[in-house]
Design an enzyme around this catalytic site. Structure first.
Site, PDB file in Angstrom:
ATOM      1  CG  ASP A  75      17.944  38.040  12.312  1.00  0.00           C
ATOM      2  OD1 ASP A  75      18.838  36.891  12.119  1.00  0.00           O
ATOM      3  OD2 ASP A  75      17.022  38.339  11.507  1.00  0.00           O
ATOM      4  CG  ASP A  78      18.884  34.144  10.428  1.00  0.00           C
ATOM      5  OD1 ASP A  78      19.343  34.744  11.572  1.00  0.00           O
ATOM      6  OD2 ASP A  78      18.206  34.536   9.630  1.00  0.00           O
ATOM      7  CE1 TYR A 227      15.221  41.946   9.748  1.00  0.00           C
ATOM      8  CE2 TYR A 227      16.966  40.474   9.118  1.00  0.00           C
ATOM      9  CZ  TYR A 227      15.821  40.789   9.727  1.00  0.00           C
ATOM     10  OH  TYR A 227      15.657  39.972  10.851  1.00  0.00           O
ATOM     11  CD  GLU A 472      12.903  33.345  11.587  1.00  0.00           C
ATOM     12  OE1 GLU A 472      14.091  33.319  11.568  1.00  0.00           O
ATOM     13  OE2 GLU A 472      12.165  33.467  10.418  1.00  0.00           O
TER      14      GLU A 472
END
Length: 625
Positions: A75, A78, A227, A472
């Site tokens: 995603d 990571d 999430y 990120e």
């Protein structure tokens, strides 16, 4: 993704564009933003992988559960495969192609965009082995975030988590149904059998989501920290229904939207955000499209209420609503400090498509303060993209690899650790933190095209690897962006977004060939063995469409010298179809935008498709370093 939970609240944000400092190369930005998805791939990488510092990973995913879950996308920075944001990513990539596929084709990027979608949908097919079973996560954030390892070295737990009738997840199943339905439209003309397969999965997933109601993070509890489904599942059920109607033209799904609009919040929620969790603004925009297309029928009264809420969102983004969105001093939409860019690109995408819907229906946007011309919405989206690409108080591009000043230390495991192809020595779980995470040096692997989290509410940004809120990237940052960039790169004319969708066949993605016809006689292109540059051509496949036989040719340019090839101009004649992998420059062709030079001993491949023998390719001029 490090912990990222948007807050569902009626707080409405305003945009005031920062003045642009010159034009941007939206076509180049589009190419780079699509390339980013190749860096996020999990599984067995294909032979045409362009992000060459990556290698195969996650090859045992699903094995312990007796299912093949190899593939899909990581995603963000990571190595976890989270199903909900991955599905939203695929839905938004598909919507981008559905709206602006012609513009992507014109820039030579449609094939790459469709490959990016298919990388996701191939995985979803595997993750949906039974009608009422869907695997929604591989790996878990806690163990993954304890380690800093490139994907190829992962030693973390790769447990697979699923939803089923006893452990439902209507939001996850609904979003995956939306992704499959939207993607089925993308492949309808180029790969009809695959399109039909995707639509079958979408039907089943929607029925599963609707029949067995529940939030997915109550079943896959390890997802809650990363999430969590704050908005619940009603928005995804409506979202999936809208996409299934668009994909199938089945009245049942249109009536579902009409019948459930009030009870499920589609007509009630006036939104300030749109993203992987909260889909209401997206649903409202799609339903408004159906209304403007004259498809509402007996649902017209309910659909008008959806449209009112869609326009509430648009007006608030423009700063012309009853309550407006927040902005930074430099003009960027600001929703939250943690990966704010996801909300910038998703809101800008809705503004872009709604601008074109309004223009196609020859009407204005109705805001509380005044009626607004459709062009103002497109200008809003352009202002946000221009900010992203460098027109901001810091003069920083927040897309890695675009412009001269962009993030160098992304919060991304793969890009921050030396490529396994350069140094195959194992990087341990904690050793990666000590050696690579803590390094102040620039990333050894450039994460080209990645859109990072971006600045804070005051336009401040710290390019530091441990600053995960700002450095990120995420797939769902880029997915809506590719649509906006395609729209901006395509100019201003000829947008009829209310007409039936017809995604063109891409330049290098072909359907399964019918019985192989006789091949044309091929004359090998002279390689000029004594010269420093050689050209080799071959036909790689053929197929029949519309009674004509089409051939795909691969051409390889090889730098046989001991010096780098700084510039190259090719003359190509007897070309009667699209070409991919080169940039047109006047009457000749040169390097693609992503390749500034061709190193000694390296080769460049480009392909073209037409219904004839191979084209004549020759070297017009070149220069060596």
């Amino acid at each position: 993704m490090e912990k990222l939970i948007p807050i569902l609240a009626l707080v409405f944000l305003v945009v005031c564009p920062y003045s642009a400092i010159g034009g941007h190369d939206y076509g180049q930005a589009l190419s780079k933003s699509i390339l980013f998805f190749e860096a996020q791939r999990s599984g067995v990488l294909p032979h045409n992988q362009r992000v060459t510092w990556r290698s195969h990973s996650g090859l045992q995913d699903g094995k312990a559960s007796g299912v093949d879950l190899v593939g899909g996308y990581y995603d963000a920075g990571d190595n976890v495969k989270f199903g909900l944001p991955m599905a939203f990513t695929v839905t938004m990539m598909s919507w981008s192609i559905i709206e602006y596929g012609k513009q992507m084709a014109a820039s030579g990027e449609l094939g790459h965009a469709m490959e990016a979608v298919k990388w996701g949908t191939d995985y979803f097919i595997k993750a949906h082995p039974e009608a009422n079973v869907l695997y929604g996560e591989v790996g878990d954030g806690n163990s993954d975030h304890y380690c800093w390892q490139r994907p190829e070295d992962m030693t973390t737990d790769r447990h697979a988590y699923k939803i089923d009738p006893s452990n439902p997840g209507s939001d996850l199943a609904g979003e995956t149904a939306a992704a499959m339905a939207a993607a089925s439209i993308v492949f309808r003309h180029s790969n009809p059998s695959y399109s039909a397969e995707l639509l079958r999965h979408a039907y089943q997933l929607f029925d599963f989501a609707d029949k067995y109601r529940g939030k997915y993070d109550s079943s896959i509890t390890v997802a809650q920290k990363y999430y969590r489904s704050i908005s619940g599942y009603n928005d995804e059920l409506l979202w999936a229904a809208a996409w299934l109607y668009q994909a199938s033209n089945n009245q049942y799904y249109l009536d579902y939207l009409g019948r459930n609009g009030d009870s499920m919040g589609g007509t009630g929620w006036g939104m300030s955000e749109f993203g992987w969790d909260v889909k209401y603004a997206g649903v409202q925009t799609l339903v408004a499209k159906f209304l403007m297309q004259g498809k509402a029928g007996h649902n017209a009264a309910v659909f008008e209420k959806y449209q009112q809420k869609a326009e509430y969102f648009m007006c608030s983004c423009l700063g012309k609503g009853s309550r407006n969105v927040q902005k930074t001093p430099g003009g960027l939409i600001f929703r939250q400090r943690w990966n704010n860019m996801q909300f910038v690109t998703s809101a800008s995408f809705l503004a872009t498509v709604y601008s074109d819907y309004l223009a196609s229906s020859r009407r204005n946007l109705r805001c509380s303060s005044a009626n607004v011309a459709p062009a103002e919405l497109l200008n809003l989206a352009k202002s946000q993209v221009d900010y992203i690409l460098g027109d901001n108080p810091r003069a920083t591009s927040y897309m890695v690899g675009y412009g001269n000043n962009f993030p160098q230390r992304t919060h991304h495991r793969g890009s921050s650790i030396v490529s396994i192809k350069v140094n195959p020595s194992f990087v341990s779980c904690r050793g990666g933190y000590a050696t690579w995470f803590s390094s102040k040096k620039s990333d050894p692997n450039q994460l080209t095209g990645a859109l990072v989290g971006g600045p804070d509410a005051y336009d401040n940004f710290a390019d530091e690897r441990d600053n995960y809120e700002q450095t990120e990237p995420a797939t769902y940052n880029n997915a809506p962006l590719i649509g906006i960039l395609a729209r901006l790169s395509g100019g201003h004319g000829g947008y009829k977004q209310l007409l039936p969708v017809a995604v063109p066949v891409p330049k290098h993605v072909v359907t399964k060939p019918q019985p192989t016809p006789a091949s044309p006689k091929l004359t090998p292109t002279p390689a000029s063995g004594a010269g420093p540059i050689s050209i080799e051509q071959k036909m790689t496949t053929s197929w029949v469409a519309g009674g004509k036989t089409y051939y795909r040719y691969s051409t390889v340019v090889i730098n046989k010298s001991t010096k780098d090839l700084k510039s190259l101009n090719l003359s190509i004649s007897k070309l009667y179809g699209p070409i991919w992998g080169l940039t047109k420059s006047g009457d000749s062709y040169t390097f693609p935008s992503w390749l500034p030079t061709l190193s000694a001993g390296k080769s460049l491949e480009f392909v073209y498709i037409h219904a004839a023998s191979q084209a004549d390719v020759s070297i017009a001029n070149y220069s060596l370093a």
